[in-house]
Scaffold this active site. Sequence first.
Site, PDB file in Angstrom:
ATOM      1  N   ARG A  67       0.819  -1.220   0.000  1.00  0.00           N
ATOM      2  CA  ARG A  67       0.000   0.000   0.000  1.00  0.00           C
ATOM      3  C   ARG A  67       0.852   1.270   0.000  1.00  0.00           C
ATOM      4  NH1 ARG A  67      -3.049  -3.686   2.820  1.00  0.00           N
ATOM      5  NH2 ARG A  67      -2.072  -3.049   4.760  1.00  0.00           N
ATOM      6  N   GLU A 104       2.783  -6.364  12.829  1.00  0.00           N
ATOM      7  CA  GLU A 104       1.799  -6.452  13.913  1.00  0.00           C
ATOM      8  C   GLU A 104       1.222  -7.876  13.912  1.00  0.00           C
ATOM      9  OE1 GLU A 104      -1.443  -3.782  13.352  1.00  0.00           O
ATOM     10  OE2 GLU A 104      -2.158  -3.978  15.412  1.00  0.00           O
TER      11      GLU A 104
HETATM   12  P1  AMP Z   1       4.416  -2.427  11.059  1.00  0.00           P
HETATM   13  O1  AMP Z   1       5.649  -3.017  10.452  1.00  0.00           O
HETATM   14  O2  AMP Z   1       3.958  -3.175  12.274  1.00  0.00           O
HETATM   15  O3  AMP Z   1       4.538  -0.946  11.301  1.00  0.00           O
HETATM   16  O4  AMP Z   1       3.252  -2.674  10.044  1.00  0.00           O
HETATM   17  C1  AMP Z   1       3.075  -1.862   8.977  1.00  0.00           C
HETATM   18  C2  AMP Z   1       2.551  -2.595   7.753  1.00  0.00           C
HETATM   19  O5  AMP Z   1       1.500  -3.508   8.055  1.00  0.00           O
HETATM   20  C3  AMP Z   1       1.990  -1.588   6.800  1.00  0.00           C
HETATM   21  O6  AMP Z   1       2.405  -1.928   5.475  1.00  0.00           O
HETATM   22  C4  AMP Z   1       0.495  -1.677   6.963  1.00  0.00           C
HETATM   23  O7  AMP Z   1      -0.119  -1.552   5.728  1.00  0.00           O
HETATM   24  C5  AMP Z   1       0.249  -3.035   7.600  1.00  0.00           C
HETATM   25  N1  AMP Z   1      -0.634  -2.962   8.783  1.00  0.00           N
HETATM   26  C6  AMP Z   1      -0.279  -3.234  10.062  1.00  0.00           C
HETATM   27  N2  AMP Z   1      -1.299  -3.078  10.902  1.00  0.00           N
HETATM   28  C7  AMP Z   1      -2.331  -2.654  10.159  1.00  0.00           C
HETATM   29  C8  AMP Z   1      -3.674  -2.272  10.469  1.00  0.00           C
HETATM   30  N3  AMP Z   1      -4.140  -2.295  11.721  1.00  0.00           N
HETATM   31  N4  AMP Z   1      -4.462  -1.855   9.452  1.00  0.00           N
HETATM   32  C9  AMP Z   1      -3.974  -1.807   8.187  1.00  0.00           C
HETATM   33  N5  AMP Z   1      -2.735  -2.160   7.829  1.00  0.00           N
HETATM   34  C10 AMP Z   1      -1.907  -2.576   8.798  1.00  0.00           C
END
Ligand code: AMP
Length: 180
Positions: A67, A104
Amino acid sequence: MKNVYQSITNYISETIRTIPDFPKEGIQFKDITTLLQDKRALELTSYMLAQPFRNKEIDYVVGLESRGFLFGTNLAQDLNAGFVPVRKPGKLPSKTLSEVYALEYGEDHVEIHADAIFKNAKVIIHDDLMATGGTASAATKLIKRLGGEVVGYSFIIELSFLNGRNQLAQNVPIESIIVE
Ligand code: AMP
């Protein structure tokens, strides 16, 4: 001007929908497809993403799969910069560098082309959302290994309760349109 930015932010925020328990239980998934559908939100989001970095002589916007590609190329154009994709394993055809990261939900690798940026390039890292900061942190390591300098982070949404900021390069501006 502060009020104008606030109402723009509110407008964008209202176009994003939250899907509970996707892709697994306990995750409140921020779905930006509804933002993309709304032509006004689409334009305002592009404007707000570029605003903090105008006239900063950025060389590249690095967009995170997938995205981070949606607004990343447009942001690069707005900043008169090039665009570089950071991708999941096995997608980039030429020689790559790789880093592990924690999501996450889960764990994976990210890759960048070994010749994607020049030494001392000023780089902005962009994604739709920062959760734990793991992906952006892995991208930071990739850029540093290539000799680039991360001078900013750009997100549409930041989930501040996950403290992703702590994972990122210190003293580097983190610009999120919406902080939850
Ligand atoms: P992080 O590495 O934990 O910061 O996760 C970021 C990536 O996971 C991004 O590319 C987001 O698009 C996706 N992502 C993580 N949590 C969510 C969420 N609650 N809603 C949408 N996308 C998420």
